[in-house]
Design an enzyme around this catalytic site. Structure first.
Site, PDB file in Angstrom:
ATOM      1  N   ASP A   1       0.822  -1.218   0.000  1.00  0.00           N
ATOM      2  CA  ASP A   1       0.000   0.000   0.000  1.00  0.00           C
ATOM      3  C   ASP A   1       0.856   1.268   0.000  1.00  0.00           C
ATOM      4  O   ASP A   1       0.400   2.344   0.395  1.00  0.00           O
ATOM      5  CB  ASP A   1      -0.960   0.002   1.197  1.00  0.00           C
ATOM      6  CG  ASP A   1      -0.226  -0.075   2.532  1.00  0.00           C
ATOM      7  OD1 ASP A   1       0.993  -0.319   2.529  1.00  0.00           O
ATOM      8  OD2 ASP A   1      -0.886   0.105   3.579  1.00  0.00           O
TER       9      ASP A   1
ATOM     10  N   HIS B   1      22.116   2.454 -20.765  1.00  0.00           N
ATOM     11  CA  HIS B   1      21.150   2.846 -19.736  1.00  0.00           C
ATOM     12  C   HIS B   1      21.442   2.131 -18.415  1.00  0.00           C
ATOM     13  O   HIS B   1      20.563   1.560 -17.786  1.00  0.00           O
ATOM     14  CB  HIS B   1      19.716   2.561 -20.209  1.00  0.00           C
ATOM     15  CG  HIS B   1      19.219   3.535 -21.226  1.00  0.00           C
ATOM     16  ND1 HIS B   1      18.029   3.385 -21.885  1.00  0.00           N
ATOM     17  CD2 HIS B   1      19.765   4.671 -21.715  1.00  0.00           C
ATOM     18  CE1 HIS B   1      17.860   4.396 -22.735  1.00  0.00           C
ATOM     19  NE2 HIS B   1      18.896   5.185 -22.643  1.00  0.00           N
TER      20      HIS B   1
ATOM     21  N   ASP C   1      24.997  10.702 -16.539  1.00  0.00           N
ATOM     22  CA  ASP C   1      23.879  11.165 -17.374  1.00  0.00           C
ATOM     23  C   ASP C   1      22.743  11.492 -16.421  1.00  0.00           C
ATOM     24  O   ASP C   1      22.096  10.599 -15.867  1.00  0.00           O
ATOM     25  CB  ASP C   1      23.483  10.071 -18.364  1.00  0.00           C
ATOM     26  CG  ASP C   1      22.439  10.537 -19.380  1.00  0.00           C
ATOM     27  OD1 ASP C   1      21.714  11.503 -19.085  1.00  0.00           O
ATOM     28  OD2 ASP C   1      22.337   9.912 -20.448  1.00  0.00           O
TER      29      ASP C   1
ATOM     30  N   ASP D   1      18.742  17.399 -19.557  1.00  0.00           N
ATOM     31  CA  ASP D   1      19.262  16.067 -19.897  1.00  0.00           C
ATOM     32  C   ASP D   1      20.714  16.247 -20.304  1.00  0.00           C
ATOM     33  O   ASP D   1      21.003  16.700 -21.410  1.00  0.00           O
ATOM     34  CB  ASP D   1      18.435  15.459 -21.031  1.00  0.00           C
ATOM     35  CG  ASP D   1      18.858  14.031 -21.366  1.00  0.00           C
ATOM     36  OD1 ASP D   1      19.710  13.477 -20.645  1.00  0.00           O
ATOM     37  OD2 ASP D   1      18.337  13.483 -22.347  1.00  0.00           O
TER      38      ASP D   1
ATOM     39  N   HIS E   1      23.434   4.465 -30.914  1.00  0.00           N
ATOM     40  CA  HIS E   1      22.198   5.225 -30.663  1.00  0.00           C
ATOM     41  C   HIS E   1      22.165   6.481 -31.518  1.00  0.00           C
ATOM     42  O   HIS E   1      23.109   6.805 -32.230  1.00  0.00           O
ATOM     43  CB  HIS E   1      22.059   5.564 -29.168  1.00  0.00           C
ATOM     44  CG  HIS E   1      23.183   6.401 -28.611  1.00  0.00           C
ATOM     45  ND1 HIS E   1      23.289   7.753 -28.808  1.00  0.00           N
ATOM     46  CD2 HIS E   1      24.242   6.058 -27.836  1.00  0.00           C
ATOM     47  CE1 HIS E   1      24.351   8.218 -28.181  1.00  0.00           C
ATOM     48  NE2 HIS E   1      24.965   7.210 -27.595  1.00  0.00           N
TER      49      HIS E   1
ATOM     50  N   HIS F   1      17.312  13.987 -29.454  1.00  0.00           N
ATOM     51  CA  HIS F   1      15.870  13.805 -29.264  1.00  0.00           C
ATOM     52  C   HIS F   1      15.301  15.111 -28.723  1.00  0.00           C
ATOM     53  O   HIS F   1      16.030  15.960 -28.198  1.00  0.00           O
ATOM     54  CB  HIS F   1      15.561  12.628 -28.324  1.00  0.00           C
ATOM     55  CG  HIS F   1      16.162  12.745 -26.948  1.00  0.00           C
ATOM     56  ND1 HIS F   1      15.676  13.606 -25.978  1.00  0.00           N
ATOM     57  CD2 HIS F   1      17.212  12.107 -26.378  1.00  0.00           C
ATOM     58  CE1 HIS F   1      16.383  13.480 -24.867  1.00  0.00           C
ATOM     59  NE2 HIS F   1      17.335  12.594 -25.080  1.00  0.00           N
TER      60      HIS F   1
ATOM     61  N   HIS G   1      12.458  12.382 -23.018  1.00  0.00           N
ATOM     62  CA  HIS G   1      12.270  12.077 -24.432  1.00  0.00           C
ATOM     63  C   HIS G   1      10.927  12.693 -24.811  1.00  0.00           C
ATOM     64  O   HIS G   1       9.888  12.049 -24.770  1.00  0.00           O
ATOM     65  CB  HIS G   1      12.279  10.568 -24.679  1.00  0.00           C
ATOM     66  CG  HIS G   1      13.631   9.959 -24.458  1.00  0.00           C
ATOM     67  ND1 HIS G   1      13.815   8.641 -24.124  1.00  0.00           N
ATOM     68  CD2 HIS G   1      14.872  10.495 -24.511  1.00  0.00           C
ATOM     69  CE1 HIS G   1      15.118   8.389 -23.986  1.00  0.00           C
ATOM     70  NE2 HIS G   1      15.767   9.497 -24.209  1.00  0.00           N
TER      71      HIS G   1
ATOM     72  N   GLU H   1      24.016  14.433 -28.310  1.00  0.00           N
ATOM     73  CA  GLU H   1      24.665  13.471 -27.423  1.00  0.00           C
ATOM     74  C   GLU H   1      25.379  12.332 -28.158  1.00  0.00           C
ATOM     75  O   GLU H   1      25.022  11.160 -27.999  1.00  0.00           O
ATOM     76  CB  GLU H   1      23.645  12.888 -26.448  1.00  0.00           C
ATOM     77  CG  GLU H   1      22.358  12.374 -27.099  1.00  0.00           C
ATOM     78  CD  GLU H   1      21.403  11.771 -26.082  1.00  0.00           C
ATOM     79  OE1 GLU H   1      21.822  10.918 -25.286  1.00  0.00           O
ATOM     80  OE2 GLU H   1      20.218  12.172 -26.118  1.00  0.00           O
TER      81      GLU H   1
ATOM     82  N   TYR I   1      31.601   3.753 -27.451  1.00  0.00           N
ATOM     83  CA  TYR I   1      31.562   2.742 -26.393  1.00  0.00           C
ATOM     84  C   TYR I   1      32.361   1.525 -26.858  1.00  0.00           C
ATOM     85  O   TYR I   1      32.071   0.947 -27.908  1.00  0.00           O
ATOM     86  CB  TYR I   1      30.114   2.340 -26.096  1.00  0.00           C
ATOM     87  CG  TYR I   1      29.198   3.541 -25.940  1.00  0.00           C
ATOM     88  CD1 TYR I   1      29.033   4.157 -24.704  1.00  0.00           C
ATOM     89  CD2 TYR I   1      28.536   4.079 -27.053  1.00  0.00           C
ATOM     90  CE1 TYR I   1      28.220   5.276 -24.571  1.00  0.00           C
ATOM     91  CE2 TYR I   1      27.727   5.194 -26.926  1.00  0.00           C
ATOM     92  CZ  TYR I   1      27.571   5.792 -25.689  1.00  0.00           C
ATOM     93  OH  TYR I   1      26.784   6.900 -25.560  1.00  0.00           O
TER      94      TYR I   1
ATOM     95  N   ARG J   1      30.174   9.626 -23.519  1.00  0.00           N
ATOM     96  CA  ARG J   1      29.031  10.312 -24.119  1.00  0.00           C
ATOM     97  C   ARG J   1      29.052  11.742 -23.591  1.00  0.00           C
ATOM     98  O   ARG J   1      29.261  11.960 -22.383  1.00  0.00           O
ATOM     99  CB  ARG J   1      27.708   9.632 -23.767  1.00  0.00           C
ATOM    100  CG  ARG J   1      26.493  10.289 -24.396  1.00  0.00           C
ATOM    101  CD  ARG J   1      25.230   9.428 -24.299  1.00  0.00           C
ATOM    102  NE  ARG J   1      24.781   9.156 -22.942  1.00  0.00           N
ATOM    103  CZ  ARG J   1      24.931   7.985 -22.323  1.00  0.00           C
ATOM    104  NH1 ARG J   1      25.523   6.973 -22.928  1.00  0.00           N
ATOM    105  NH2 ARG J   1      24.482   7.806 -21.086  1.00  0.00           N
TER     106      ARG J   1
ATOM    107  N   GLU K   1      26.719  15.274 -23.676  1.00  0.00           N
ATOM    108  CA  GLU K   1      25.350  15.672 -24.026  1.00  0.00           C
ATOM    109  C   GLU K   1      25.018  17.056 -23.495  1.00  0.00           C
ATOM    110  O   GLU K   1      25.254  17.370 -22.323  1.00  0.00           O
ATOM    111  CB  GLU K   1      24.362  14.660 -23.451  1.00  0.00           C
ATOM    112  CG  GLU K   1      22.901  14.968 -23.712  1.00  0.00           C
ATOM    113  CD  GLU K   1      21.989  13.919 -23.125  1.00  0.00           C
ATOM    114  OE1 GLU K   1      20.821  13.845 -23.554  1.00  0.00           O
ATOM    115  OE2 GLU K   1      22.428  13.161 -22.223  1.00  0.00           O
TER     116      GLU K   1
END
Length: 429
Positions: free
Chosen positions: A36, A235, A252, A263, A342, A346, A353, A376, A380, A398, A400
């Site tokens: 709950d 991710h 990130d 972002d 990738h 975006h 996103h 971005e 890798y 990366r 960004e």
């Protein structure tokens, strides 16, 4: 903030609706974390965009000459436990609506809302139980044709609402700049305070505490704090490994305040300096990222930014000795996707996103003023891939930023966050 902004948005939507068309937008519901215990509530972005109301279970109804809302009923006993409810009367006043009702009146009013409307605009797919009930209700209405009544015969996604959200007003740009400012404070603290022996979750805690301290909701999405080889997982959110001397940390993370999120991705050495190999890879990505930011201009095709970034990354991979052959061959065969899998950008706004379309009639859409997008690119190198030169294995980079399209002069909303190697290393000393 005054609710005049939301009244204006409602009016703008009404102008897009024709006779016989009705739009229904549902607020978010509380979600159960376990037993709950509820997750921290976050309002549905579309509903908040039109109402500014941060309360669960509401329902907004719009026609071209009618507007109403359903709100949770005022209930003193429940308000003692979960907080004061807005109530239908206050909501009606705040948004200058024609009518307002309690949510327990919803089903009794649904016939009246849908009858003799030929088109229902609604975001189907978010709640299958609710969707099923709406369809059943429409079917039932359409069985009453002998009474001269009918229900919607066409159901469409209200893409015009998402089109509105794609273009940021001065108020929205200011909100994004505030989220960017808070994000910068969090990232800079990590660059200064991180050291070998700390854990990724300690850095995550620093980010979240800085965001909350500045009045943000927290992160606009799950923080990615990835040290060493974890940075090669796009991710990664486990955030439970220990920082080691000689490794890089990829972070990130973006703060969300006032329902607008930043972002941002940055990388920094756990120790004081980038290794020569880390520096070499970082400079390739940084070069691609800076070029892409400069090309974020009105009229440029969305896909062109990605293609330019890919080309620059491939040139860099050739210089690093990771790829061989002609650039044209590398691009045509797509072998770069092993290292960059990738997209480069975006949309950004209320959602990380954010809403918006990237293609129309099979062609890439062109950037327009008022849009905000991320830039971005990354590289890798799989730590287990023996075909990759050993010196690069396990490196993930990366970089960004969040960029506003404004003519031929893009505005980098997050440029204050260090990304030059000298800037980053100076904060580690």
């Amino acid at each position: 903030m005054t609710h005049s902004i939301y009244r204006d948005r409602i009016t703008e939507v009404q102008k897009k609706l024709k006779d016989g068309e009705v739009l229904i937008v549902f607020a978010a519901s509380h979600l159960i974390r376990n037993r709950d215990v509820e997750y921290k509530f976050r309002q549905d972005s579309d509903y908040y965009y039109l109402t500014g109301l941060d309360e669960a279970e509401g329902i907004l109804i719009l026609k071209n000459s009618y507007k109403s809302i359903f709100m949770l009923p005022k209930d003193k006993e429940k308000e003692i436990w979960t907080g004061i409810r807005v109530g239908k009367e206050k909501a009606k006043s705040l948004l200058a609506l024609d009518e307002s009702f309690d949510t327990n009146e919803w089903e009794s009013k649904l016939d009246e809302i849908l009858v003799n409307q030929h088109t229902l605009y609604h975001f189907f797919g978010r709640d299958l139980v609710r969707d099923s009930k709406l369809i059943q209700w429409i079917y039932s209405l359409n069985q009453r044709s002998r009474e001269g009544k009918f229900g919607p015969r066409r159901i469409e996604s209200p893409d015009f609402l998402h089109w509105m959200r794609m273009f940021k007003t001065p108020f929205e740009i200011s909100a994004l700049q505030e989220s960017a400012r808070i994000t910068a404070l969090g990232h800079e603290r990590l660059m200064i305070e991180s050291k070998p022996g700390m854990f990724e979750y300690e850095l995550e805690a620093i980010l979240e505490s800085e965001y909350l301290k500045q009045g943000a909701w927290g992160g606009g999405y799950g923080h990615i704090v990835a040290t060493g080889r974890n940075a090669t997982i796009l991710h990664y959110t486990s955030n439970n490994c220990q920082l080691k001397e000689g490794e890089l940390v990829l972070v990130d993370s973006g703060a969300e305040k006032g329902y607008y999120t930043a972002d941002v991705t940055r990388n920094f050495p756990v120790g004081k300096k980038f290794s020569p190999e880390q520096k070499a890879v970082y400079e390739v990505v940084l070069n691609a990222q800076k070029e892409a930011v400069l090309h974020t201009r009105e009229g440029v095709e969305f896909v062109a930014i990605h293609n330019q970034a890919v080309k620059t990354l491939c040139e860099g991979l050739k210089d690093l000795g990771v790829l061989e052959g002609s650039l044209d061959s590398i691009l045509e065969q797509g072998i770069f996707k092993k290292y960059y899998m990738h997209r480069t950008s975006h949309y950004l706004g209320m959602d990380v996103h954010d809403v918006g379309t990237y293609y129309q009639s099979g062609s890439s859409k062109k950037l327009e003023n008022g849009q905000v997008i991320t830039i971005e690119p990354g590289l890798y190198f799989d730590p287990e891939d023996l075909e990759i030169p050993e010196r690069f294995r396990g490196i993930g980079i990366r970089i960004e930023d969040d960029v506003l399209v404004q003519g031929q002069n893009p505005l980098n909303l997050t440029e204050m966050i260090p990304k030059e190697i000298g800037e980053i290393e100076s904060r580690k000393n």
